[in-house]
Scaffold this motif. Structure first.
Motif, short mmCIF file in Angstrom:
data_model
loop_
_atom_site.label_atom_id
_atom_site.label_comp_id
_atom_site.label_asym_id
_atom_site.label_seq_id
_atom_site.Cartn_x
_atom_site.Cartn_y
_atom_site.Cartn_z
N LYS A 147 -0.60 44.16 36.21
CA LYS A 147 -1.43 43.41 37.44
C LYS A 147 -3.06 43.47 37.14
O LYS A 147 -3.62 44.64 36.66
CB LYS A 147 -1.15 43.96 38.88
N GLU A 148 -3.61 42.44 37.17
CA GLU A 148 -5.14 42.20 36.97
C GLU A 148 -5.54 41.44 38.05
O GLU A 148 -5.44 40.41 37.77
CB GLU A 148 -5.52 42.00 35.57
N GLY A 149 -6.18 41.90 39.20
CA GLY A 149 -6.57 41.32 40.14
C GLY A 149 -5.54 40.35 40.87
O GLY A 149 -4.44 40.99 41.00
N GLY A 150 -5.64 39.06 40.95
CA GLY A 150 -4.41 38.47 41.44
C GLY A 150 -3.43 37.72 40.24
O GLY A 150 -2.40 37.10 40.63
N ASN A 151 -3.79 38.28 39.02
CA ASN A 151 -2.86 37.77 37.96
C ASN A 151 -1.92 38.95 37.65
O ASN A 151 -1.99 40.10 37.84
CB ASN A 151 -3.77 37.50 36.74
N LEU A 152 -0.83 38.35 36.99
CA LEU A 152 0.33 39.21 36.39
C LEU A 152 0.42 38.95 34.96
O LEU A 152 0.91 37.87 34.67
CB LEU A 152 1.49 39.03 37.07
N HIS A 153 0.14 39.98 33.94
CA HIS A 153 0.43 39.81 32.68
C HIS A 153 1.76 40.17 32.16
O HIS A 153 2.07 41.25 32.72
CB HIS A 153 -0.47 40.58 31.67
N ILE A 154 2.67 39.43 31.90
CA ILE A 154 4.03 39.64 31.45
C ILE A 154 4.39 39.61 29.99
O ILE A 154 4.11 38.79 29.19
CB ILE A 154 4.94 38.67 32.22
N TYR A 187 5.51 39.35 23.28
CA TYR A 187 4.48 38.62 23.44
C TYR A 187 4.13 38.54 24.85
O TYR A 187 4.92 38.95 25.71
CB TYR A 187 4.71 36.88 23.14
N THR A 188 2.79 38.06 25.25
CA THR A 188 2.69 38.33 26.57
C THR A 188 2.14 36.98 27.28
O THR A 188 1.31 35.89 26.24
CB THR A 188 1.20 39.30 26.58
N VAL A 189 2.23 36.62 28.42
CA VAL A 189 1.86 35.24 29.27
C VAL A 189 1.34 35.86 30.44
O VAL A 189 1.54 36.94 30.84
CB VAL A 189 3.11 34.61 29.46
N THR A 190 0.46 35.16 31.27
CA THR A 190 -0.39 35.61 32.44
C THR A 190 -0.02 34.41 33.50
O THR A 190 -0.11 33.39 33.27
CB THR A 190 -1.78 35.49 32.10
N ALA A 191 0.56 35.05 34.50
CA ALA A 191 0.88 34.14 35.60
C ALA A 191 -0.19 34.47 36.86
O ALA A 191 -0.26 35.67 37.05
CB ALA A 191 2.33 34.68 36.53
N ILE A 192 -0.97 33.37 37.27
CA ILE A 192 -1.82 33.53 38.22
C ILE A 192 -1.31 33.68 39.65
O ILE A 192 0.05 33.52 39.85
CB ILE A 192 -3.00 32.45 38.21
N GLN A 193 -2.17 33.98 40.61
CA GLN A 193 -1.45 34.23 41.93
C GLN A 193 -0.89 32.83 42.63
O GLN A 193 0.26 33.15 43.26
CB GLN A 193 -2.77 34.66 42.87
N GLU A 194 -1.31 31.68 42.12
CA GLU A 194 -0.46 30.48 42.90
C GLU A 194 1.03 30.39 42.25
O GLU A 194 1.70 30.21 42.90
CB GLU A 194 -1.39 29.27 42.25
N THR A 239 6.76 31.21 42.83
CA THR A 239 8.10 31.38 41.94
C THR A 239 8.46 32.79 42.26
O THR A 239 8.05 33.43 42.97
CB THR A 239 7.81 31.22 40.56
N ASN A 240 9.53 32.95 41.53
CA ASN A 240 10.03 34.23 41.59
C ASN A 240 9.57 35.21 40.65
O ASN A 240 10.19 36.50 40.31
CB ASN A 240 11.72 34.08 41.38
N LEU A 241 8.55 34.88 39.79
CA LEU A 241 7.98 35.76 38.79
C LEU A 241 7.45 37.27 39.23
O LEU A 241 7.50 38.01 38.78
CB LEU A 241 7.20 35.06 37.85
N GLY A 242 7.00 36.96 40.47
CA GLY A 242 6.31 38.29 41.17
C GLY A 242 7.43 39.21 41.71
O GLY A 242 7.22 40.49 41.82
N LEU A 243 8.60 38.78 41.50
CA LEU A 243 9.84 39.58 41.77
C LEU A 243 10.48 40.40 40.57
O LEU A 243 11.41 41.18 41.06
CB LEU A 243 11.02 38.90 42.68
N LEU A 244 9.94 40.19 39.32
CA LEU A 244 10.61 40.66 38.16
C LEU A 244 10.31 42.03 38.06
O LEU A 244 9.06 42.44 38.65
CB LEU A 244 10.03 39.87 36.93
N ASN A 245 11.21 42.93 37.57
CA ASN A 245 10.93 44.27 36.98
C ASN A 245 10.95 44.35 35.69
O ASN A 245 11.68 43.63 35.00
CB ASN A 245 11.97 44.99 37.56
#
Length: 196
Positions: free
Chosen positions: A17-24, A57-64, A69-75
Motif C-alpha cells: 500500500k502507498e497512500g490510496g494505491n496498491l502495488h501488486i 512484474y508489478t502493476v499499480t491499482a489506484i483507489q478508484e 473491483t475485487n483487487l483490494g480483497l487479494l492476498n
C-alpha cells in the motif's frame, strides 16, 4: 482491448500500500514476455506494468480501481487470471473485453454437473447493468456465455478446461468477483434509456 481468454494464472508475490494505491507484484510464466507500460488484465482489470524483476512484474491499482473491483480483497499467494492485450489481426476467440470492470458480484451457488460446473452470481441491480440469455459476460476476466439470466443474477456453465486453467477452481460461495458486461449491450441499453 482483450478477448477474455485467459493466458496464465498469476500468483501474487507482494502487496504494498502507498497512500490510496496498491502495488501488486505477480509471478507468471509470461513475465519474460512483458514490457514496461504494457496493459495486462488481472481478473479482468486492465492495469499497466510499472516494473519487471526476473520472473515477477508489478502493476499499480489506484483507489478508484480498488473501490470498484475485487483487487483490494487479494492476498499474497492468491491466484489471478492473467491476459495480455490482444494484437491487431489476432482471432477474437472470446468477445470484446475492455478491461474496465462495471461492478462486482457475489458467487451464490456452485453446482457440479457431471464433469462441468454451473456458477451463479448475484449483483446490485441498482447499477443498471443487464445480462441476456446466451449473451456475453466477463467474470474475473474470463469470457463466458450467460445462462439463466434474471434481473440481478445469472449463471455460467464452466467446462473442465476453463475450470482447471482459471481461478474458477478456487471460487467458492460468498466470494466477490469482477463483472464486465458486454460493451455492445451497454451501448444499446444506454441509447434505449436516452429515448425513454
Amino acid at each position: 482491448m482483450f478477448t477474455g481468454i485467459i493466458e496464465d494464472l498469476g500468483k501474487i508475490e507482494k502487496l504494498e500500500k502507498e497512500g490510496g494505491n496498491l502495488h501488486i507484484t505477480m509471478h507468471t510464466a509470461i513475465t519474460n514476455e512483458l514490457k514496461i507500460d504494457q496493459s495486462v488484465a488481472h481478473n479482468g482489470v486492465c492495469l499497466t506494468v510499472v516494473g519487471i524483476k526476473e520472473s515477477t512484474y508489478t502493476v499499480t491499482a489506484i483507489q478508484e480501481t480498488l473501490d470498484k473491483t475485487n483487487l483490494g480483497l487479494l492476498n499474497v499467494n492468491d491466484s489471478v487470471n492473467i491476459e495480455r492485450a490482444m494484437k491487431l489481426g489476432d482471432r477474437l476467440d472470446g468477445h470484446i473485453v475492455q478491461g474496465h470492470v462495471d461492478q462486482t458480484a457475489k458467487c451464490i451457488e456452485v453446482l457440479e454437473k457431471n464433469g462441468s460446473w454451473v456458477f451463479t452470481f448475484e449483483y446490485d441491480k441498482n447499477l443498471n447493468n443487464i445480462t441476456i440469455e446466451k449473451g456475453s459476460i466477463t467474470v474475473n476476466g474470463v469470457s463466458l456465455t450467460v445462462v439463466n439470466s434474471m434481473l440481478n443474477r445469472f449463471s455460467v456453465a464452466i467446462i473442465p478446461y476453463t475450470y482447471e486453467h482459471t481461478t474458477f477452481k478456487n471460487l467458492a460461495i460468498g466470494d466477490t468477483i469482477n463483472l464486465e458486461f458486454d460493451v455492445i449491450g451497454k451501448y444499446v441499453k444506454r441509447l434505449n434509456d436516452l429515448r425513454n
